[in-house]
Design an enzyme around this catalytic site. Structure first.
Site, PDB file in Angstrom:
ATOM      1  N   LYS A   1       0.845  -1.197   0.000  1.00 55.14           N
ATOM      2  CA  LYS A   1       0.000   0.000   0.000  1.00 55.14           C
ATOM      3  C   LYS A   1       0.879   1.244   0.000  1.00 55.14           C
ATOM      4  O   LYS A   1       1.424   1.648   1.027  1.00 55.14           O
ATOM      5  CB  LYS A   1      -0.931   0.041   1.210  1.00 55.14           C
ATOM      6  CG  LYS A   1      -2.019   1.080   1.010  1.00 55.14           C
ATOM      7  CD  LYS A   1      -2.476   1.763   2.274  1.00 55.14           C
ATOM      8  CE  LYS A   1      -1.672   2.945   2.677  1.00 55.14           C
ATOM      9  NZ  LYS A   1      -1.688   4.115   1.800  1.00 55.14           N
TER      10      LYS A   1
ATOM     11  N   GLU B   1      10.435  16.698  14.027  1.00 58.17           N
ATOM     12  CA  GLU B   1      10.856  16.430  12.655  1.00 58.17           C
ATOM     13  C   GLU B   1      10.195  17.468  11.747  1.00 58.17           C
ATOM     14  O   GLU B   1       8.972  17.505  11.629  1.00 58.17           O
ATOM     15  CB  GLU B   1      10.406  15.015  12.277  1.00 58.17           C
ATOM     16  CG  GLU B   1      10.933  14.569  10.938  1.00 58.17           C
ATOM     17  CD  GLU B   1      10.505  13.132  10.609  1.00 58.17           C
ATOM     18  OE1 GLU B   1       9.342  12.773  10.831  1.00 58.17           O
ATOM     19  OE2 GLU B   1      11.365  12.390  10.098  1.00 58.17           O
TER      20      GLU B   1
ATOM     21  N   CYS C   1      13.834  10.882   6.152  1.00 60.00           N
ATOM     22  CA  CYS C   1      13.892  10.453   7.542  1.00 60.00           C
ATOM     23  C   CYS C   1      15.308  10.539   8.092  1.00 60.00           C
ATOM     24  O   CYS C   1      15.501  10.685   9.282  1.00 60.00           O
ATOM     25  CB  CYS C   1      13.368   9.030   7.661  1.00 60.00           C
ATOM     26  SG  CYS C   1      14.177   7.908   6.527  1.00 60.00           S
TER      27      CYS C   1
ATOM     28  N   GLU D   1       9.830   1.634  10.496  1.00 58.58           N
ATOM     29  CA  GLU D   1      10.868   2.602  10.116  1.00 58.58           C
ATOM     30  C   GLU D   1      10.211   3.965  10.203  1.00 58.58           C
ATOM     31  O   GLU D   1       9.384   4.316   9.351  1.00 58.58           O
ATOM     32  CB  GLU D   1      11.344   2.330   8.678  1.00 58.58           C
ATOM     33  CG  GLU D   1      12.005   0.977   8.487  1.00 58.58           C
ATOM     34  CD  GLU D   1      13.384   0.895   9.105  1.00 58.58           C
ATOM     35  OE1 GLU D   1      13.919   1.934   9.542  1.00 58.58           O
ATOM     36  OE2 GLU D   1      13.930  -0.217   9.172  1.00 58.58           O
TER      37      GLU D   1
HETATM   38  P1  NAD Z   1       2.586   8.699   7.294  1.00 58.43           P
HETATM   39  O1  NAD Z   1       2.876   8.029   8.581  1.00 58.43           O
HETATM   40  O2  NAD Z   1       1.597   9.784   7.254  1.00 58.43           O
HETATM   41  O3  NAD Z   1       2.121   7.625   6.214  1.00 58.43           O
HETATM   42  C1  NAD Z   1       2.876   6.481   5.912  1.00 58.43           C
HETATM   43  C2  NAD Z   1       1.967   5.429   5.296  1.00 58.43           C
HETATM   44  O4  NAD Z   1       1.036   4.991   6.285  1.00 58.43           O
HETATM   45  C3  NAD Z   1       1.129   5.929   4.120  1.00 58.43           C
HETATM   46  O5  NAD Z   1       1.031   4.911   3.146  1.00 58.43           O
HETATM   47  C4  NAD Z   1      -0.212   6.179   4.766  1.00 58.43           C
HETATM   48  O6  NAD Z   1      -1.281   6.106   3.856  1.00 58.43           O
HETATM   49  C5  NAD Z   1      -0.274   5.059   5.774  1.00 58.43           C
HETATM   50  N1  NAD Z   1      -1.208   5.263   6.888  1.00 58.43           N
HETATM   51  C6  NAD Z   1      -1.707   6.438   7.351  1.00 58.43           C
HETATM   52  N2  NAD Z   1      -2.561   6.200   8.365  1.00 58.43           N
HETATM   53  C7  NAD Z   1      -2.581   4.870   8.572  1.00 58.43           C
HETATM   54  C8  NAD Z   1      -3.257   4.013   9.498  1.00 58.43           C
HETATM   55  N3  NAD Z   1      -4.081   4.494  10.420  1.00 58.43           N
HETATM   56  N4  NAD Z   1      -3.034   2.687   9.414  1.00 58.43           N
HETATM   57  C9  NAD Z   1      -2.189   2.180   8.501  1.00 58.43           C
HETATM   58  N5  NAD Z   1      -1.535   2.938   7.599  1.00 58.43           N
HETATM   59  C10 NAD Z   1      -1.719   4.265   7.635  1.00 58.43           C
HETATM   60  O7  NAD Z   1       4.009   9.171   6.759  1.00 58.43           O
HETATM   61  P2  NAD Z   1       4.321  10.034   5.438  1.00 58.43           P
HETATM   62  O8  NAD Z   1       3.864  11.427   5.703  1.00 58.43           O
HETATM   63  O9  NAD Z   1       3.842   9.322   4.214  1.00 58.43           O
HETATM   64  O10 NAD Z   1       5.909   9.954   5.410  1.00 58.43           O
HETATM   65  C11 NAD Z   1       6.710  10.805   6.153  1.00 58.43           C
HETATM   66  C12 NAD Z   1       7.182  10.133   7.424  1.00 58.43           C
HETATM   67  O11 NAD Z   1       7.812   8.905   7.114  1.00 58.43           O
HETATM   68  C13 NAD Z   1       8.224  10.937   8.160  1.00 58.43           C
HETATM   69  O12 NAD Z   1       7.979  10.904   9.532  1.00 58.43           O
HETATM   70  C14 NAD Z   1       9.529  10.211   7.862  1.00 58.43           C
HETATM   71  O13 NAD Z   1      10.545  10.392   8.791  1.00 58.43           O
HETATM   72  C15 NAD Z   1       9.065   8.808   7.787  1.00 58.43           C
HETATM   73  N6  NAD Z   1      10.011   8.010   7.023  1.00 58.43           N
HETATM   74  C16 NAD Z   1      10.794   7.105   7.685  1.00 58.43           C
HETATM   75  C17 NAD Z   1      11.737   6.357   6.985  1.00 58.43           C
HETATM   76  C18 NAD Z   1      12.618   5.357   7.686  1.00 58.43           C
HETATM   77  O14 NAD Z   1      13.143   4.484   7.026  1.00 58.43           O
HETATM   78  N7  NAD Z   1      12.780   5.437   8.987  1.00 58.43           N
HETATM   79  C19 NAD Z   1      11.863   6.525   5.609  1.00 58.43           C
HETATM   80  C20 NAD Z   1      11.043   7.445   4.969  1.00 58.43           C
HETATM   81  C21 NAD Z   1      10.114   8.170   5.695  1.00 58.43           C
END
Ligand code: NAD
Length: 447
Positions: free
Chosen positions: A152, A351, A261, A227
């Protein structure tokens, strides 16, 4: 409908129908049906299919890079590098299929063996900042271990993941093994987290959503890999090669417009070198080329959306020490920005996920370690010094999963990647990722 936009132009580039919880259920059922044959496939054949997928990614590199650039707004040079990594990831895990060994363990009365069993159906939930890369980091080890998957992607940047799903089929990976479902996280993502037939969730995203994923997974004792966010420190000692450290620092925090991230968004500088380093850093920040992501030579593109730009701007409110240039007009632009801060300031604690670096002075080695660790996060970080013993000492003292010395690079296909503390747990990439997509089974045979 999902309206997919190009953040550099604000134009709609695709409209996709939004998946429902029932679509998620159908994808899980397809993955479940495909699992027995996929796990039973001869290892060399599974490896061959992953290798073919890697080759198809290479053959479609230009197309995939352009798709990623148009959907995420990242410079084309960055997208090309990321697509090349995706191919390397599939090559690596193709090679791992028949090298993920069990053990024989000396015991009394018989023979003891371990097997690495696949988990079954795994749900892969990815963020919008590195859609294709992060999908591959999860798909590679998941498929190599014999699992089937439901991927997803984030709703705002689904296009490259959809295309990757098509390429997987074209590679000959059987129908049902890789399923891509595009829909809202709170509906489709949540359904995957709660679904009793999903054995594991590989999640990358924010710490806030990750917390909910972990809680949701508890009901079915699902395995999770998280992650999450970061607030990494780039620690520059006075004895470092300051020119090199300053030239490298902007890329480490303004790369992907700071939507990374691993962004080294806290730049900690030893007080005796502070003024000199800051002046070098301002020059380097001023020379970051911000503009059309499709133009050759661009180093930084726009942010992902207008709402996100508003959030990023809220961290600066007029007190920037230095701001570079950014285009105006359509597109969600924000200039590379340096803010002088203390580690207690909001810009140093949360962040930002945008091109804003907090520059913070420190007194000595102990002070640097204390400040660097004074955060709930622990993803990456850097240490710049010409003193080798200090480099190792400080790196060992930092509560962080992925560190570099005299370099700001964290991510390699062959090496483990993941966080300490609230940056999550589990490791992606390298052979370490295979642990997260298999169970150890122990078998005793009486002799
Ligand atoms: P997000 O947490 O808003 O969304 C991530 C994913 O989760 C999306 O596909 C979203 O649709 C899904 N999601 C949202 N609500 C959900 C729920 N209730 N249940 C299940 N899935 C759900 O994050 P984002 O805004 O897409 O990405 C940015 C964040 O990701 C930042 O905090 C960044 O640091 C982190 N990030 C971490 C890494 C790592 O490897 N540690 C890498 C890239 C990004």
């Amino acid at each position: 409908m999902i309206d997919v936009r190009n953040p550099a132009t604000e134009e709609t580039i695709a409209e996709l129908s939004s998946a429902t919880a029932e679509d998620a259920d159908r994808a899980v059922a397809a993955a479940r049906a495909a699992f027995p044959a996929w796990r039973a496939l001869a290892p060399a054949d599974r490896a061959r299919l992953l290798r073919r997928l890697a080759t198809l990614v290479e053959e479609h590199a230009d197309e995939l890079a352009l798709l990623e650039t148009r959907n995420v707004g990242k410079p084309l040079g960055d997208s090309r590098g990321e697509v090349a990594m995706v191919a390397d990831v599939f090559h690596f895990y193709a090679g791992a299929v028949d090298k993920h060994f069990g053990e024989t363990i000396p015991v009394a009365g018989g023979i003891d063996l371990t097997f690495r069993e696949p988990l079954g159906v795994v749900g892969l939930i990815t963020p919008w900042n590195f859609p294709l890369n992060i999908a591959s980091w999860k798909l590679g080890p998941a498929l190599a271990c014999g699992n089937t998957v439901v991927l997803k992607p984030a709703e705002v940047t689904p296009l490259s993941s959809v295309r990757l799903g098509e390429l997987a089929l074209e590679a000959g990976i059987p129908e049902g093994v890789v399923n891509v479902v595009v829909g809202p996280g709170r509906i489709v993502g949540r359904r995957l987290v709660e679904h009793p037939d999903v054995a594991k969730i590989g999640f990358t995203g924010s710490t806030e959503v990750g917390r909910g994923v972990m809680a949701g997974a508890a009901a079915t004792i699902k395995r999770v890999t998280l992650e999450l966010g970061g607030k990494s420190a780039n620690v520059v000692f006075a004895d470092a090669d300051l020119e090199r450290a300053a030239a490298s620092a902007p890329g480490a925090v303004f790369g992907n417009a700071g939507q990374d991230c691993c962004a080294r968004s806290r730049i900690l500088v030893e007080r005796t070198a502070y003024d000199r380093f800051l002046s070098l850093l301002e020059d380097a920040t001023g020379s970051v080329k911000v503009g059309d992501p499709e133009a050759e030579g661009t180093e930084m593109g726009p942010l992902i959306s207008a709402e996100h730009r508003e959030k990023v701007a809220s961290f600066v409110d007029g007190d920037a020490r230095f701001q570079g240039d950014a285009p105006c007009g359509p597109g969600y632009w924000f200039p590379p920005t340096l803010v002088e801060a203390s580690n207690a300031d909001r810009v140093a604690r949360e962040e930002v996920f945008g091109p804003v670096a907090a520059v913070i002075p420190f007194d000595d080695e102990a002070d640097a370690i204390r400040i660097a660790n004074d955060t709930p996060y622990g993803l990456s970080g850097s240490v710049w010094t010409e003193n080798g013993a200090r480099a190792i000492r400080v790196a060992r003292a930092l509560e962080s999963g992925v560190l570099s010395v005299n370099s700001n690079t964290s991510v390699r296909v062959q090496t483990p990647f993941g966080g300490f503390k609230q940056s999550g747990f589990g490791r992606e990439l390298g052979v370490h990722a295979l642990e997260g997509y298999s169970e150890v089974k122990n078998l005793f045979i009486a002799t």
